[in-house]
Design a protein around this motif. Structure first.
Motif, short mmCIF file in Angstrom:
data_model
loop_
_atom_site.label_atom_id
_atom_site.label_comp_id
_atom_site.label_asym_id
_atom_site.label_seq_id
_atom_site.Cartn_x
_atom_site.Cartn_y
_atom_site.Cartn_z
N ASP A 142 0.83 -1.20 0.00
CA ASP A 142 0.00 0.00 0.00
C ASP A 142 0.87 1.25 0.00
O ASP A 142 2.00 1.25 0.51
CB ASP A 142 -0.89 0.03 1.24
CG ASP A 142 -2.14 -0.82 1.09
OD1 ASP A 142 -2.53 -1.11 -0.05
OD2 ASP A 142 -2.72 -1.21 2.14
N VAL A 143 0.32 2.32 -0.56
CA VAL A 143 0.96 3.63 -0.51
C VAL A 143 0.21 4.54 0.45
O VAL A 143 0.82 5.25 1.25
CB VAL A 143 1.02 4.26 -1.92
CG1 VAL A 143 1.54 5.69 -1.85
CG2 VAL A 143 1.91 3.41 -2.83
N HIS A 144 -1.12 4.53 0.40
CA HIS A 144 -1.90 5.42 1.26
C HIS A 144 -1.61 5.14 2.73
O HIS A 144 -1.49 4.00 3.15
CB HIS A 144 -3.41 5.26 0.97
CG HIS A 144 -3.94 3.89 1.27
ND1 HIS A 144 -3.93 2.87 0.35
CD2 HIS A 144 -4.49 3.38 2.39
CE1 HIS A 144 -4.45 1.79 0.89
NE2 HIS A 144 -4.80 2.07 2.13
N GLY A 145 -1.44 6.21 3.47
CA GLY A 145 -1.23 6.10 4.91
C GLY A 145 0.20 5.77 5.32
O GLY A 145 0.51 5.79 6.51
N LYS A 146 1.06 5.46 4.36
CA LYS A 146 2.45 5.16 4.69
C LYS A 146 3.25 6.45 4.87
O LYS A 146 2.88 7.51 4.38
CB LYS A 146 3.09 4.31 3.58
CG LYS A 146 2.47 2.92 3.40
CD LYS A 146 2.77 2.03 4.58
CE LYS A 146 2.23 0.63 4.37
NZ LYS A 146 2.91 -0.11 3.30
N THR A 147 4.38 6.35 5.56
CA THR A 147 5.19 7.53 5.85
C THR A 147 6.09 7.89 4.68
O THR A 147 6.87 7.06 4.20
CB THR A 147 6.05 7.31 7.11
OG1 THR A 147 5.17 7.06 8.22
CG2 THR A 147 6.91 8.52 7.41
N LEU A 148 5.95 9.13 4.22
CA LEU A 148 6.74 9.64 3.10
C LEU A 148 7.90 10.46 3.64
O LEU A 148 7.70 11.48 4.31
CB LEU A 148 5.85 10.51 2.20
CG LEU A 148 6.51 11.23 1.03
CD1 LEU A 148 7.14 10.24 0.06
CD2 LEU A 148 5.49 12.12 0.31
N GLY A 149 9.12 10.01 3.37
CA GLY A 149 10.32 10.73 3.78
C GLY A 149 10.95 11.41 2.59
O GLY A 149 11.27 10.75 1.59
N LEU A 198 15.49 8.14 7.78
CA LEU A 198 15.78 6.83 7.19
C LEU A 198 15.18 5.70 8.02
O LEU A 198 14.70 4.70 7.47
CB LEU A 198 17.29 6.65 7.06
CG LEU A 198 18.00 7.60 6.09
CD1 LEU A 198 19.51 7.42 6.18
CD2 LEU A 198 17.53 7.41 4.66
N ALA A 199 15.16 5.87 9.32
CA ALA A 199 14.65 4.82 10.19
C ALA A 199 13.12 4.73 10.16
O ALA A 199 12.55 3.65 10.35
CB ALA A 199 15.12 5.06 11.63
N GLU A 200 12.44 5.87 9.90
CA GLU A 200 10.99 5.90 10.02
C GLU A 200 10.24 5.79 8.69
O GLU A 200 9.11 5.31 8.66
CB GLU A 200 10.57 7.22 10.69
CG GLU A 200 11.03 7.36 12.13
CD GLU A 200 10.57 8.68 12.72
OE1 GLU A 200 9.51 9.18 12.30
OE2 GLU A 200 11.29 9.22 13.59
N ALA A 201 10.83 6.23 7.61
CA ALA A 201 10.09 6.37 6.35
C ALA A 201 9.83 5.02 5.67
O ALA A 201 10.69 4.15 5.65
CB ALA A 201 10.84 7.29 5.41
N LEU A 225 20.22 1.77 7.67
CA LEU A 225 19.32 2.40 8.63
C LEU A 225 17.86 2.30 8.21
O LEU A 225 16.96 2.53 9.02
CB LEU A 225 19.69 3.88 8.81
CG LEU A 225 21.05 4.17 9.47
CD1 LEU A 225 21.34 5.67 9.43
CD2 LEU A 225 21.05 3.67 10.91
N MET A 226 17.60 1.98 6.96
CA MET A 226 16.22 1.95 6.46
C MET A 226 15.53 0.65 6.86
O MET A 226 16.16 -0.38 7.11
CB MET A 226 16.21 2.08 4.93
CG MET A 226 16.74 3.39 4.41
SD MET A 226 16.62 3.48 2.60
CE MET A 226 17.75 4.84 2.25
N LYS A 227 14.21 0.70 6.88
CA LYS A 227 13.42 -0.50 7.11
C LYS A 227 13.65 -1.50 5.97
O LYS A 227 13.77 -1.09 4.81
CB LYS A 227 11.94 -0.16 7.16
CG LYS A 227 11.50 0.82 8.22
CD LYS A 227 10.01 1.11 8.04
CE LYS A 227 9.50 2.11 9.04
NZ LYS A 227 8.05 2.39 8.86
N PRO A 228 13.65 -2.77 6.24
CA PRO A 228 13.73 -3.75 5.15
C PRO A 228 12.54 -3.66 4.18
O PRO A 228 12.65 -4.08 3.03
CB PRO A 228 13.73 -5.10 5.88
CG PRO A 228 14.20 -4.79 7.26
CD PRO A 228 13.69 -3.42 7.57
N SER A 229 11.45 -3.08 4.63
CA SER A 229 10.27 -2.91 3.80
C SER A 229 10.26 -1.58 3.04
O SER A 229 9.33 -1.30 2.27
CB SER A 229 9.00 -2.97 4.66
OG SER A 229 9.04 -1.96 5.66
#
Length: 328
Positions: A142-149, A198-201, A225-229
């Motif tokens: 999904d894209v909606h509701g996800k955190t955009l960095g 990087l950790a949150e987006a 530092l980024m999420k694997p997802s």
């Protein structure tokens, strides 16, 4: 007597006619083959240059003793030696604003196309391999509701934030040299350190210019530092990323996917490992490549050059030091 302009970018008939009303034109339609040699031959007579995608270094510009102005059909100016231009009081102009919305569209197309695996799955259909309902192996994100960095909150970064916040209900975090209260208020956005972003987006989007400070800003440490997802999107310049580190992160699964419109070397080599990865959407630097936007960019560049050669400050002057050096 009209001044002499070397044109190394195709213009529409209307814009070429407009430029021709103010200058004599030497047109070089292609820089391949003998085009670069023709450019070199024309430079000694040039008062102005108009074009893009050519590295104008001292070796070339030393051939142009009469040069007064360069109009770049671009926003980025990393192809130009600003210190050299300032020393010679040569005005450099660019074409901001007119490509902001189109480039942000491209960025969001990469977000959507990568998250929903559009290219990969469309290729499956075209190859006749869609023989049953898709299952988990083909599911996207999904894209909606996800955190955009967003790394770099200039005009394009703001346009991207607008699409994410208002169109997709995405929380927006950004990294830039300074917080931007107007951005915070409009998009309910939050300024963050690079490490925090990087950790949150869920989507990490590069929109900043290439400078000595930003070259290879994102490398192995940052990908770790980024999420694997997380999905990484670059509509800035290829060299703001360590491409080898990006490839390694994608191959290992450390990074989920990438949408890329820019690369360290362009055109991208046919044997690039990026082209063998299903989790990469790669486009050929199309950020501003629409009929309407490219015409608007060219019109802006023509206007900039006409103003500069008439002794007036162009609206989109990149190096005010050169203007100051003329005693203006």
């Amino acid at each position: 007597m009209k001044k002499h302009v070397v044109l190394y970018k195709s213009l529409s008939p209307a814009l070429r006619e407009r430029l021709g009303e103010h200058a004599e034109i030497t047109e070089i339609t292609q820089l391949g083959g003998d085009g670069l040699a023709r450019l070199r031959d024309a430079l000694p007579h040039a008062h102005g240059l108009l074009g893009a995608s050519l590295r104008l270094d001292a070796a070339l510009l030393d051939l142009a003793p009469r040069l007064e102005a360069v109009a770049s059909v671009s926003v980025g100016v990393d192809n130009y030696d600003l210190a050299y231009l300032d020393r010679r009081a040569i005005l450099l102009s660019n074409t901001p604003d007119v490509l902001t919305e189109t480039t942000a569209d491209t960025g969001f197309a990469l977000i959507l196309g990568t998250a929903r695996r559009v290219v990969e799955l469309a290729s499956m259909v075209r190859a006749g391999e869609w023989t049953r309902n898709v299952g988990p192996a083909q599911f996207g994100s999904d894209v909606h509701g996800k955190t955009l960095g967003i790394i770099g909150m200039g005009r394009i970064g703001e346009a991207l934030a607008q699409r994410g916040h208002f169109g997709f209900g995405m929380p927006v975090i950004y990294h830039s040299r300074n917080p931007k209260p107007a951005v915070d208020a409009r998009f309910n956005a939050r300024h963050a350190s690079l490490e925090q972003l990087l950790a949150e987006a869920d989507f990490v989007c590069m929109t900043l210019p290439l400078t000595a400070a930003t070259e290879r800003m994102i490398g192995a440490r940052e990908f770790a530092l980024m999420k694997p997802s997380a999905i990484f999107v670059n509509i800035a310049r290829g060299k703001v990323v360590d491409e080898a580190a990006l490839i390694a992160a994608l191959q290992s699964g450390q990074l989920h996917a990438a949408g890329l419109d820019v690369f360290e070397k362009e055109p991208l080599a046919a044997d690039s490992p990026l082209l063998r990865l299903d989790n990469v959407v790669a486009t050929p630097h199309i950020g501003s490549a629409t009929v309407e936007t490219r015409e608007a960019m060219a019109r802006c560049a023509v206007d900039n050059l006409i103003e500069a050669l008439a002794g007036r400050r162009p609206a989109n002057l990149v190096n005010p030091q050169a203007w100051a050096a003329r005693g203006r």
